[in-house]
Scaffold this active site. Sequence first.
Site, PDB file in Angstrom:
ATOM      1  N   SER A  35      -7.321  -0.905  10.343  1.00  0.00           N
ATOM      2  CA  SER A  35      -7.928  -1.988   9.564  1.00  0.00           C
ATOM      3  C   SER A  35      -9.361  -2.218  10.001  1.00  0.00           C
ATOM      4  O   SER A  35      -9.709  -2.014  11.178  1.00  0.00           O
ATOM      5  CB  SER A  35      -7.112  -3.265   9.802  1.00  0.00           C
ATOM      6  N   ILE A  72       0.847  -1.208   0.000  1.00  0.00           N
ATOM      7  CA  ILE A  72       0.000   0.000   0.000  1.00  0.00           C
ATOM      8  C   ILE A  72       0.878   1.252   0.000  1.00  0.00           C
ATOM      9  O   ILE A  72       0.582   2.244  -0.678  1.00  0.00           O
ATOM     10  CB  ILE A  72      -0.959  -0.013   1.213  1.00  0.00           C
ATOM     11  N   TYR A 119      -8.750   0.444   6.714  1.00  0.00           N
ATOM     12  CA  TYR A 119      -8.844  -0.131   5.369  1.00  0.00           C
ATOM     13  C   TYR A 119      -9.735  -1.354   5.403  1.00  0.00           C
ATOM     14  O   TYR A 119      -9.622  -2.179   6.301  1.00  0.00           O
ATOM     15  CB  TYR A 119      -7.485  -0.611   4.844  1.00  0.00           C
ATOM     16  N   LYS A 129      -3.718  -3.347  16.095  1.00  0.00           N
ATOM     17  CA  LYS A 129      -4.387  -2.177  15.478  1.00  0.00           C
ATOM     18  C   LYS A 129      -5.291  -1.479  16.495  1.00  0.00           C
ATOM     19  O   LYS A 129      -5.324  -0.249  16.575  1.00  0.00           O
ATOM     20  CB  LYS A 129      -5.194  -2.609  14.243  1.00  0.00           C
ATOM     21  N   ARG A 184     -16.811  -9.527   1.440  1.00  0.00           N
ATOM     22  CA  ARG A 184     -15.855  -8.509   1.886  1.00  0.00           C
ATOM     23  C   ARG A 184     -15.974  -7.279   0.992  1.00  0.00           C
ATOM     24  O   ARG A 184     -16.439  -7.373  -0.155  1.00  0.00           O
ATOM     25  CB  ARG A 184     -14.395  -9.027   1.759  1.00  0.00           C
ATOM     26  N   ARG A 230     -12.282 -21.083   7.555  1.00  0.00           N
ATOM     27  CA  ARG A 230     -11.018 -20.662   8.159  1.00  0.00           C
ATOM     28  C   ARG A 230     -11.349 -19.996   9.506  1.00  0.00           C
ATOM     29  O   ARG A 230     -12.246 -19.150   9.580  1.00  0.00           O
ATOM     30  CB  ARG A 230     -10.325 -19.656   7.222  1.00  0.00           C
ATOM     31  N   TYR A 246      -2.494  -9.718  15.533  1.00  0.00           N
ATOM     32  CA  TYR A 246      -2.333  -8.648  14.532  1.00  0.00           C
ATOM     33  C   TYR A 246      -3.439  -7.600  14.694  1.00  0.00           C
ATOM     34  O   TYR A 246      -3.177  -6.400  14.793  1.00  0.00           O
ATOM     35  CB  TYR A 246      -2.357  -9.224  13.106  1.00  0.00           C
ATOM     36  N   GLY A 265     -11.810 -17.707  12.519  1.00  0.00           N
ATOM     37  CA  GLY A 265     -11.807 -16.246  12.686  1.00  0.00           C
ATOM     38  C   GLY A 265     -12.484 -15.469  11.572  1.00  0.00           C
ATOM     39  O   GLY A 265     -12.662 -14.261  11.698  1.00  0.00           O
ATOM     40  N   ASP A 298      11.999   2.299   5.624  1.00  0.00           N
ATOM     41  CA  ASP A 298      11.503   0.911   5.563  1.00  0.00           C
ATOM     42  C   ASP A 298      12.685  -0.010   5.827  1.00  0.00           C
ATOM     43  O   ASP A 298      13.776   0.204   5.271  1.00  0.00           O
ATOM     44  CB  ASP A 298      10.901   0.645   4.167  1.00  0.00           C
ATOM     45  N   ASN A 299      12.503  -1.031   6.656  1.00  0.00           N
ATOM     46  CA  ASN A 299      13.612  -1.962   6.913  1.00  0.00           C
ATOM     47  C   ASN A 299      13.639  -3.119   5.917  1.00  0.00           C
ATOM     48  O   ASN A 299      14.447  -4.033   6.048  1.00  0.00           O
ATOM     49  CB  ASN A 299      13.570  -2.478   8.362  1.00  0.00           C
ATOM     50  N   LEU A 300      12.715  -3.091   4.948  1.00  0.00           N
ATOM     51  CA  LEU A 300      12.637  -4.105   3.875  1.00  0.00           C
ATOM     52  C   LEU A 300      12.413  -5.518   4.421  1.00  0.00           C
ATOM     53  O   LEU A 300      12.766  -6.492   3.772  1.00  0.00           O
ATOM     54  CB  LEU A 300      13.881  -4.062   2.972  1.00  0.00           C
TER      55      LEU A 300
HETATM   56  P1  NAD Z   1       3.471  -4.607   3.455  1.00  0.00           P
HETATM   57  O1  NAD Z   1       4.038  -5.690   4.308  1.00  0.00           O
HETATM   58  O2  NAD Z   1       3.503  -4.756   1.995  1.00  0.00           O
HETATM   59  O3  NAD Z   1       4.156  -3.210   3.841  1.00  0.00           O
HETATM   60  C1  NAD Z   1       4.614  -2.925   5.141  1.00  0.00           C
HETATM   61  C2  NAD Z   1       6.025  -2.390   5.011  1.00  0.00           C
HETATM   62  O4  NAD Z   1       6.522  -2.074   6.314  1.00  0.00           O
HETATM   63  C3  NAD Z   1       6.992  -3.400   4.406  1.00  0.00           C
HETATM   64  O5  NAD Z   1       7.692  -2.786   3.339  1.00  0.00           O
HETATM   65  C4  NAD Z   1       7.940  -3.758   5.545  1.00  0.00           C
HETATM   66  O6  NAD Z   1       9.243  -4.023   5.085  1.00  0.00           O
HETATM   67  C5  NAD Z   1       7.867  -2.510   6.405  1.00  0.00           C
HETATM   68  N1  NAD Z   1       8.116  -2.693   7.843  1.00  0.00           N
HETATM   69  C6  NAD Z   1       7.531  -3.564   8.705  1.00  0.00           C
HETATM   70  N2  NAD Z   1       8.003  -3.375   9.943  1.00  0.00           N
HETATM   71  C7  NAD Z   1       8.902  -2.360   9.880  1.00  0.00           C
HETATM   72  C8  NAD Z   1       9.705  -1.689  10.826  1.00  0.00           C
HETATM   73  N3  NAD Z   1       9.705  -2.035  12.130  1.00  0.00           N
HETATM   74  N4  NAD Z   1      10.514  -0.688  10.405  1.00  0.00           N
HETATM   75  C9  NAD Z   1      10.538  -0.326   9.092  1.00  0.00           C
HETATM   76  N5  NAD Z   1       9.795  -0.915   8.156  1.00  0.00           N
HETATM   77  C10 NAD Z   1       8.981  -1.921   8.534  1.00  0.00           C
HETATM   78  O7  NAD Z   1       1.965  -4.384   3.965  1.00  0.00           O
HETATM   79  P2  NAD Z   1       0.794  -3.511   3.317  1.00  0.00           P
HETATM   80  O8  NAD Z   1      -0.238  -4.445   2.807  1.00  0.00           O
HETATM   81  O9  NAD Z   1       1.337  -2.469   2.420  1.00  0.00           O
HETATM   82  O10 NAD Z   1       0.202  -2.846   4.624  1.00  0.00           O
HETATM   83  C11 NAD Z   1       0.606  -1.562   5.063  1.00  0.00           C
HETATM   84  C12 NAD Z   1      -0.104  -1.249   6.366  1.00  0.00           C
HETATM   85  O11 NAD Z   1      -1.513  -1.330   6.168  1.00  0.00           O
HETATM   86  C13 NAD Z   1       0.223  -2.220   7.494  1.00  0.00           C
HETATM   87  O12 NAD Z   1       0.291  -1.501   8.714  1.00  0.00           O
HETATM   88  C14 NAD Z   1      -0.963  -3.154   7.503  1.00  0.00           C
HETATM   89  O13 NAD Z   1      -1.186  -3.732   8.767  1.00  0.00           O
HETATM   90  C15 NAD Z   1      -2.094  -2.202   7.123  1.00  0.00           C
HETATM   91  N6  NAD Z   1      -3.253  -2.886   6.525  1.00  0.00           N
HETATM   92  C16 NAD Z   1      -3.061  -3.694   5.435  1.00  0.00           C
HETATM   93  C17 NAD Z   1      -4.158  -4.369   4.899  1.00  0.00           C
HETATM   94  C18 NAD Z   1      -3.977  -5.302   3.720  1.00  0.00           C
HETATM   95  O14 NAD Z   1      -4.878  -6.096   3.460  1.00  0.00           O
HETATM   96  N7  NAD Z   1      -2.891  -5.236   2.973  1.00  0.00           N
HETATM   97  C19 NAD Z   1      -5.444  -4.194   5.464  1.00  0.00           C
HETATM   98  C20 NAD Z   1      -5.579  -3.345   6.553  1.00  0.00           C
HETATM   99  C21 NAD Z   1      -4.480  -2.686   7.098  1.00  0.00           C
HETATM  100  N1  UDP Z   2     -10.232 -16.837   1.196  1.00  0.00           N
HETATM  101  C1  UDP Z   2     -10.348 -18.064   0.571  1.00  0.00           C
HETATM  102  N2  UDP Z   2      -9.205 -18.666   0.114  1.00  0.00           N
HETATM  103  C2  UDP Z   2      -7.967 -18.122   0.243  1.00  0.00           C
HETATM  104  C3  UDP Z   2      -7.867 -16.858   0.875  1.00  0.00           C
HETATM  105  C4  UDP Z   2      -9.021 -16.248   1.349  1.00  0.00           C
HETATM  106  O1  UDP Z   2     -11.444 -18.602   0.442  1.00  0.00           O
HETATM  107  O2  UDP Z   2      -6.976 -18.733  -0.179  1.00  0.00           O
HETATM  108  C5  UDP Z   2     -11.455 -16.160   1.677  1.00  0.00           C
HETATM  109  C6  UDP Z   2     -11.456 -15.911   3.174  1.00  0.00           C
HETATM  110  O3  UDP Z   2     -11.996 -17.009   3.856  1.00  0.00           O
HETATM  111  C7  UDP Z   2     -12.331 -14.665   3.278  1.00  0.00           C
HETATM  112  C8  UDP Z   2     -12.079 -13.919   1.953  1.00  0.00           C
HETATM  113  O4  UDP Z   2     -11.508 -14.884   1.072  1.00  0.00           O
HETATM  114  O5  UDP Z   2     -13.686 -15.039   3.295  1.00  0.00           O
HETATM  115  C9  UDP Z   2     -11.108 -12.749   2.100  1.00  0.00           C
HETATM  116  O6  UDP Z   2      -9.949 -13.230   2.778  1.00  0.00           O
HETATM  117  P1  UDP Z   2      -8.612 -12.394   2.861  1.00  0.00           P
HETATM  118  O7  UDP Z   2      -7.629 -13.207   3.652  1.00  0.00           O
HETATM  119  O8  UDP Z   2      -8.206 -11.948   1.501  1.00  0.00           O
HETATM  120  O9  UDP Z   2      -9.038 -11.076   3.657  1.00  0.00           O
HETATM  121  P2  UDP Z   2      -9.621 -10.871   5.150  1.00  0.00           P
HETATM  122  O10 UDP Z   2     -10.979 -10.291   4.964  1.00  0.00           O
HETATM  123  O11 UDP Z   2      -9.623 -12.176   5.852  1.00  0.00           O
HETATM  124  O12 UDP Z   2      -8.673  -9.892   5.744  1.00  0.00           O
END
Ligand code: NAD
Ligand code: UDP
Length: 340
Positions: free
Chosen positions: A124, A12, A178, A154, A232, A294, A150, A296, A31-33
């Site tokens: 989230s 993101i 999000y 949040k 979703r 699954r 996790y 949760g 970013d620590n990658l």
């Molecule tokens: P991502 O893992 O692709 O990006 C997170 C980045 O943070 C990575 O590049 C990682 O290297 C870096 N990172 C992690 N810990 C670190 C630290 N201590 N110091 C420096 N860098 C660090 O994840 P994303 O999907 O881009 O998500 C970004 C944010 O959005 C996260 O906080 C995640 O929890 C939140 N979020 C994501 C989703 C989703 O579905 N992708 C949904 C809701 C919330």
């Molecule tokens: N899901 C699935 N198969 C997969 C991954 C996800 O059927 O391999 C389903 C999961 O049970 C949920 C929906 O897809 O109903 C979205 O899951 P995801 O993990 O992408 O997002 P979440 O809403 O759980 O954060």
Amino acid sequence: MKILVTGGAGYIGSHTCVVLLQQGHEVVIVDNLCNSKPAAVERIRELGGKDVKFYKEDVCNETALGEIFRREQPGAVIHFAGLKAVGESVEKPLEYYANNVGSTLTLLKVMGETGVKNIVFSSSATVYGDVEDPPLREDAALPNHANCPYGTTKLMIEQILKDYAHAHSDFNAVLLRYFNPVGAHESGRIGEDPSGIPNNLSPYIVQVVVGKRDKLHIFGNDYPTPDGTCIRDYIHVVDLAEGHAAALKLFEKGNCGLRVYNLGTGRGHSVMEVVKAFSEAAGQDIPYVIEGRRAGDLPESYADCQKAKDELGWEAKKTLQDMCADALRWQRQNPDGYGD
Ligand code: NAD
Ligand code: UDP
């Protein structure tokens, strides 16, 4: 404005950095990658058409972060950095609390010491738990803890930011909840690059399409939804990125205090609908097998997005078809993600 983006090389974060550059902001990435590749930063520069400063550093490292803040003096921070794998957080809760909560505490301390008063935080939809039925509004009652460590990080970080904003009347925080981000930049140059077996639906499906996985495993078709699979609110990652740029405008207007916004589309799609949309976009069937539920998973989750529309002037524009087409383009052009 100069924006310091933690986790800016991630999924993101990278899309948001491109939008910020295109809107004329200056971008500094920390970013620590641990879950991303340096190539993502190169491609942000390429798509944004501008240079970006990049620090390979851990946000938990207070000394290093302090130096970066003193040198860069950002106007605002967007805090994406964090670990995000639900299952892994159940196995390794301490890592999740230390990294996600710890990095936020360090960040707030350094922001306080260097006079940076504006933060956008990646929250989230998981914070809503199952207390209320969708559409979920920002003023819904929240549970004490989420369904996994996790999610609980949040909830904890939201509370920390609320307490900190309460104690500092000149501090501004925008908490963005999000829903389900999917898709990729339409260029196919940046996208989601999961390591190992994808946990989420969309990255798993695109790997089935390109032949990296045999078939999709659908987790449950006996939920109380029209086709029995979970619903979703999938949102295109570029719409989500634009939501961050809209949130930053609140800081430009002055003191906004603490605000909370959902970023979703307001529309739910079932797993079967997503499979069908990907199948149409790919022009091929997507083999799948129905498995048990699954742990949760909630039957249904989607946002009420009126508040973001009214107060940020933002709403999602892209369709599920756009999300599928863009996710597929990224996967086909980059079958091994960013590579090594
Ligand atoms: P991502 O893992 O692709 O990006 C997170 C980045 O943070 C990575 O590049 C990682 O290297 C870096 N990172 C992690 N810990 C670190 C630290 N201590 N110091 C420096 N860098 C660090 O994840 P994303 O999907 O881009 O998500 C970004 C944010 O959005 C996260 O906080 C995640 O929890 C939140 N979020 C994501 C989703 C989703 O579905 N992708 C949904 C809701 C919330
Ligand atoms: N899901 C699935 N198969 C997969 C991954 C996800 O059927 O391999 C389903 C999961 O049970 C949920 C929906 O897809 O109903 C979205 O899951 P995801 O993990 O992408 O997002 P979440 O809403 O759980 O954060």
